[in-house]
Design a protein around this motif. Structure first.
Motif, short mmCIF file in Angstrom:
data_model
loop_
_atom_site.label_atom_id
_atom_site.label_comp_id
_atom_site.label_asym_id
_atom_site.label_seq_id
_atom_site.Cartn_x
_atom_site.Cartn_y
_atom_site.Cartn_z
N ILE A 143 0.84 -1.20 0.00
CA ILE A 143 0.00 0.00 0.00
C ILE A 143 0.87 1.24 0.00
O ILE A 143 0.63 2.20 -0.74
CB ILE A 143 -0.94 0.00 1.22
N ARG A 144 1.91 1.24 0.83
CA ARG A 144 2.81 2.39 0.91
C ARG A 144 3.52 2.62 -0.42
O ARG A 144 3.67 3.75 -0.88
CB ARG A 144 3.85 2.18 2.02
N ALA A 147 1.13 4.13 -3.00
CA ALA A 147 0.84 5.52 -2.69
C ALA A 147 2.05 6.40 -2.99
O ALA A 147 1.92 7.51 -3.55
CB ALA A 147 0.43 5.66 -1.23
N GLU A 150 2.54 6.90 -6.70
CA GLU A 150 1.56 7.85 -7.23
C GLU A 150 2.02 9.28 -6.97
O GLU A 150 1.90 10.15 -7.84
CB GLU A 150 0.21 7.60 -6.59
N ARG A 151 2.57 9.53 -5.78
CA ARG A 151 3.07 10.87 -5.46
C ARG A 151 4.27 11.23 -6.33
O ARG A 151 4.38 12.34 -6.85
CB ARG A 151 3.44 10.97 -3.99
#
Length: 226
Positions: A143-144, A147, A150-151
């Protein structure tokens, strides 16, 4: 010459740390403080390159002093001194913009390496602290990573190259040499990266590089944030 302000409420600890710093001809201790409030006041007066700040101090603790230093003197690098096991303090200090962490029980060479790294604009974590941070990041890794990627996707290819090297703990000068760029260009890239990612400082950017699994951003056991 690297100008250092040393803040710790224990006189014996300050004396020991100062003895280590005094042995380095490139380091000058410009002031000492016994509490957080005094550390902030002396930092504003002496404008050191690096503040070595104990987490637990009277009147104003190291975390509160860190917040004030980031607000009043954002150009000053702040290295936090801690004892083993204060994970909550570590997480909070990183969130508030600390440049790095050192354990009081660590190797004196780590202290000098940290001072030099932060003075050069890089980030530094004691190897044992780094392992704890990386271990924390490993929880919910998929998950990290998603995310973080994506950033990071908002960055240009060159900015991602720079971020990966920030993740290795390199200074602007070292990144410039690695990428064959002018140091001023690297500084502009780093500033843009922090703004686009919403990162408070290079430590947070380095952790994000690790989470996104950028090439070269894997931690190595030399003490720096990789």
């Amino acid at each position: 010459m690297i100008r250092v302000l040393l803040a710790d409420d224990e006189t014996m600890i300050r004396a020991g740390v100062r003895a280590i710093l005094d042995a380095d001809p490139e380091v000058e201790v410009v002031a000492e403080a016994g509490d957080g409030h005094q550390a902030v006041e002396l930092s504003l007066g002496h404008r050191p390159d690096v503040v070595l700040l104990d987490i637990r101090m009277p009147r104003m603790d190291g975390l509160a002093a860190l917040v004030e230093l980031r607000r009043l003197a954002p150009e000053v690098g702040v290295l936090m001194l801690t004892t083993f096991g204060e994970d909550d303090y570590i997480a909070r200090a990183l969130g508030q913009g600390a440049s790095g962490f050192l354990l009081k029980s660590g190797d004196p060479r780590e202290l000098l390496a940290g001072i030099h790294a932060v003075a050069e604009g890089a980030a530094y974590l004691s190897p044992r602290v780094a392992r704890r941070v990386i271990s924390e990041l490993s929880g919910g890794r998929a998950i990290r990573t998603a995310a973080a990627r994506e950033r990071v996707a908002v960055l240009t290819p060159r900015e991602r190259d720079v971020l990966a090297l920030v993740g290795e703990g390199l200074s602007n000068a070292q990144i410039a040499r690695r990428l064959h760029l002018v140091e001023g260009t690297v500084k502009a890239h780093v500033s843009a990266i922090l703004t686009r990612l919403g990162a408070r400082n290079r430590v947070q950017a380095a952790i994000l590089a690790h989470e996104a699994e950028l090439p070269g951003s894997v931690h190595q056991p030399d003490g720096e944030v990789q």
